[in-house]
Design a protein around this motif. Structure first.
Motif, PDB file in Angstrom:
ATOM      1  N   THR A 269       7.700   2.321   0.210  1.00  0.00           N
ATOM      2  CA  THR A 269       8.141   2.249   1.598  1.00  0.00           C
ATOM      3  C   THR A 269       9.235   1.201   1.699  1.00  0.00           C
ATOM      4  O   THR A 269       9.242   0.214   0.956  1.00  0.00           O
ATOM      5  N   VAL A 270      10.174   1.442   2.593  1.00  0.00           N
ATOM      6  CA  VAL A 270      11.234   0.473   2.876  1.00  0.00           C
ATOM      7  C   VAL A 270      11.039   0.018   4.319  1.00  0.00           C
ATOM      8  O   VAL A 270      10.944   0.852   5.231  1.00  0.00           O
ATOM      9  N   GLU A 271      10.961  -1.291   4.515  1.00  0.00           N
ATOM     10  CA  GLU A 271      10.676  -1.836   5.839  1.00  0.00           C
ATOM     11  C   GLU A 271      11.547  -3.049   6.132  1.00  0.00           C
ATOM     12  O   GLU A 271      11.918  -3.787   5.213  1.00  0.00           O
ATOM     13  N   THR A 272      11.848  -3.239   7.408  1.00  0.00           N
ATOM     14  CA  THR A 272      12.392  -4.524   7.822  1.00  0.00           C
ATOM     15  C   THR A 272      11.214  -5.436   8.157  1.00  0.00           C
ATOM     16  O   THR A 272      10.188  -4.982   8.664  1.00  0.00           O
ATOM     17  N   VAL A 273      11.369  -6.717   7.848  1.00  0.00           N
ATOM     18  CA  VAL A 273      10.325  -7.705   8.130  1.00  0.00           C
ATOM     19  C   VAL A 273      10.989  -8.875   8.853  1.00  0.00           C
ATOM     20  O   VAL A 273      11.910  -9.497   8.326  1.00  0.00           O
ATOM     21  N   ARG A 274      10.537  -9.141  10.076  1.00  0.00           N
ATOM     22  CA  ARG A 274      11.107 -10.218  10.883  1.00  0.00           C
ATOM     23  C   ARG A 274      10.077 -11.342  11.036  1.00  0.00           C
ATOM     24  O   ARG A 274       8.913 -11.097  11.353  1.00  0.00           O
ATOM     25  N   PHE A 275      10.542 -12.573  10.835  1.00  0.00           N
ATOM     26  CA  PHE A 275       9.666 -13.741  10.869  1.00  0.00           C
ATOM     27  C   PHE A 275       9.979 -14.591  12.096  1.00  0.00           C
ATOM     28  O   PHE A 275      11.120 -15.024  12.291  1.00  0.00           O
ATOM     29  N   ILE A 276       8.963 -14.828  12.928  1.00  0.00           N
ATOM     30  CA  ILE A 276       9.086 -15.651  14.120  1.00  0.00           C
ATOM     31  C   ILE A 276       8.090 -16.800  13.965  1.00  0.00           C
ATOM     32  O   ILE A 276       6.906 -16.671  14.276  1.00  0.00           O
ATOM     33  N   ARG A 277       8.590 -17.903  13.404  1.00  0.00           N
ATOM     34  CA  ARG A 277       7.723 -19.034  13.100  1.00  0.00           C
ATOM     35  C   ARG A 277       7.254 -19.724  14.371  1.00  0.00           C
ATOM     36  O   ARG A 277       8.046 -19.888  15.291  1.00  0.00           O
TER      37      ARG A 277
END
Length: 202
Positions: A106-114
């Motif tokens: 699978t190809v995914e975007t991953v966004r991090f909101i610390r």
């Protein structure tokens, strides 16, 4: 029926069977996704909740490190970062299937909101639509984790082609959620190991 017709029928049957097998393998591995935009149905993924005896920042760092930092060699068979930004990456994820003989990609975007949220959005995979989130909350007193974290996983999976797609989505969701459960268990183990090491160093 003539021998020639029998041979033609056998050849057609073999060809059709081969095409169906190829189509199935393409779907399962994510190599041939079906995204036709009609008959879209969605279903929930999760929620799954795990309490972790480690600070929220530690848990966040455990999840983020393979994406935002250098991917550990031990995880090269699980994730490959294609593009990396300061808080958003594009990554391939690998999941063994068929007893390990094949792997789904699978190809995914991953966004991090610390420090409290990580969002995933599917770009390519066995279904046309998936969104997921990890929400990290400071554990409330009485949960048994001390100064810990509650990680809540939640998501949504969508398929096309009405009931046929719904059947396929149910099959995919079972494997998807099992893979998430294994990932959460790994995050818990590593975060608690780091927290214990940090306490021991004080």
């Amino acid at each position: 029926m003539s021998a020639a017709r029998v041979l033609r029928t056998a050849a057609w049957t073999a060809g059709a069977g081969g095409a169906l097998t190829a189509a199935y393998l393409g779907l399962v591995t994510g190599a041939v996704p079906v995204d036709v935009g009609v008959g879209r149905r969605t279903r929930p993924l999760g929620p799954q909740t795990v309490d972790i005896a480690a600070p929220r920042e530690t848990v966040f760092d455990v999840v983020a490190r393979p994406y935002l930092g250098r991917t550990p060699r031990a995880m090269h068979d699980k994730v490959n970062v294609l593009e990396r930004g300061s808080d958003l990456v594009l990554a391939e994820h690998y999941t063994p299937i068929a007893g390990g003989r094949l792997r789904a990609v699978t190809v995914e975007t991953v966004r991090f909101i610390r420090p409290g949220r990580i969002d995933f959005r599917l770009v390519r995979g066995p279904v046309p639509y998936v969104t997921e989130s990890f929400v990290l909350e400071e554990a409330e007193p009485g949960t048994g984790t001390g100064a810990g974290t509650r990680l809540v996983y939640d998501g949504e999976l969508g398929t096309d082609l009405w009931r046929l797609g719904q059947w396929w989505g149910t099959a995919v969701a079972a494997r998807w959620e099992a893979a998430v459960a294994a990932s959460l268990a790994s995050v818990r183990t590593e975060a608690e190991r780091r927290a214990a090491s940090s306490r021991g160093a004080v």
